[in-house]
Design a protein around this motif. Sequence first.
Motif, PDB file in Angstrom:
ATOM      1  N   LYS A 241       0.835  -1.202   0.000  1.00  0.00           N
ATOM      2  CA  LYS A 241       0.000   0.000   0.000  1.00  0.00           C
ATOM      3  C   LYS A 241       0.870   1.252   0.000  1.00  0.00           C
ATOM      4  N   ALA A 242       1.904   1.254   0.834  1.00  0.00           N
ATOM      5  CA  ALA A 242       2.744   2.446   0.992  1.00  0.00           C
ATOM      6  C   ALA A 242       3.496   2.803  -0.281  1.00  0.00           C
ATOM      7  N   ASP A 243       3.956   1.802  -1.029  1.00  0.00           N
ATOM      8  CA  ASP A 243       4.751   2.112  -2.226  1.00  0.00           C
ATOM      9  C   ASP A 243       3.911   2.232  -3.495  1.00  0.00           C
ATOM     10  N   GLY A 244       2.578   2.158  -3.344  1.00  0.00           N
ATOM     11  CA  GLY A 244       1.695   2.369  -4.489  1.00  0.00           C
ATOM     12  C   GLY A 244       1.395   1.134  -5.311  1.00  0.00           C
ATOM     13  N   THR A 245       1.925  -0.026  -4.919  1.00  0.00           N
ATOM     14  CA  THR A 245       1.706  -1.235  -5.712  1.00  0.00           C
ATOM     15  C   THR A 245       0.248  -1.675  -5.685  1.00  0.00           C
ATOM     16  N   LEU A 246      -0.388  -1.604  -4.507  1.00  0.00           N
ATOM     17  CA  LEU A 246      -1.804  -1.974  -4.442  1.00  0.00           C
ATOM     18  C   LEU A 246      -2.632  -1.105  -5.382  1.00  0.00           C
ATOM     19  N   LYS A 247      -2.367   0.187  -5.368  1.00  0.00           N
ATOM     20  CA  LYS A 247      -3.120   1.096  -6.238  1.00  0.00           C
ATOM     21  C   LYS A 247      -2.922   0.731  -7.706  1.00  0.00           C
TER      22      LYS A 247
END
Length: 265
Positions: A241-247
């Motif tokens: 989530k923090a590194d933007g992978t989930l998005k």
Amino acid sequence: MLGRSILPLGMIGLVFSAYCAGAEFDCGNRPIKLAFYEFGLLYEQGKGIDKDLIEELAKRTHCRFETQLMPRARIWSDLASGALDMSVSGIETPERNQFAWFAPYLSIKNYALVDTNLAKSVNSPAAFLASKEAQFGVVRSFKHGAEQDAFLGQMRAMQRVQDSPDVDALYNKLKEHRVSGIFSQPVVFRRNLGKFGLEKYVAIQDWTPNEKGLPHGLILAKSAFTEEQANAWRAQINALKADGTLKKIYLRYLPESEVTQLLDF
């Protein structure tokens, strides 16, 4: 736990990249038995958000996954009995906490899908209740959210709820006008409105604008994982989530406005 010695099982389904002995992440000494279930854009015919998530976790942890497709009821039973180690997109409840840990990675909210003819005069639970002949459809045993389940309780008291065994049966009832409304989630209706030819025949309404979605997460059987190991998986999810992978994963399937809501967990 996964570290104990057991007899090897036959590999079922997709096996991810090999486990590296001595890797920093604790994968145990055997493949992790994981089950998917079909549910719209989360997983269907070997593709979806859940599939992409597990592939990313396999890449980062170097754990091996032995996967298969199973009915949802069987998944919960096998997690409770210890026959299964892990599954995806599960909702935490007090009963399930007795046998599983949870690592949330998306928040899913239900919207009302209302027949367009009825939607001209109905845009809220109260208005639907006032429409005396209108029936509402649900999938048996599904949880929807506090306000939505309260509405369904009122509808059941009036004998105006029709239960279906699965999502496809629910959408068929809507298509055949046996029910005038259902609750559904973006990860499902973005797939099923086209699948059932309903795009022009239902209105999508938010009946609970002040209610957040229900967190859905990785499900880890307590028979296979310690609390420390479960926390390590939660840390992996938080890093995604923090590194933007989930998005990035969610944007492959849904518009950004809906992805923002998915990430609110």
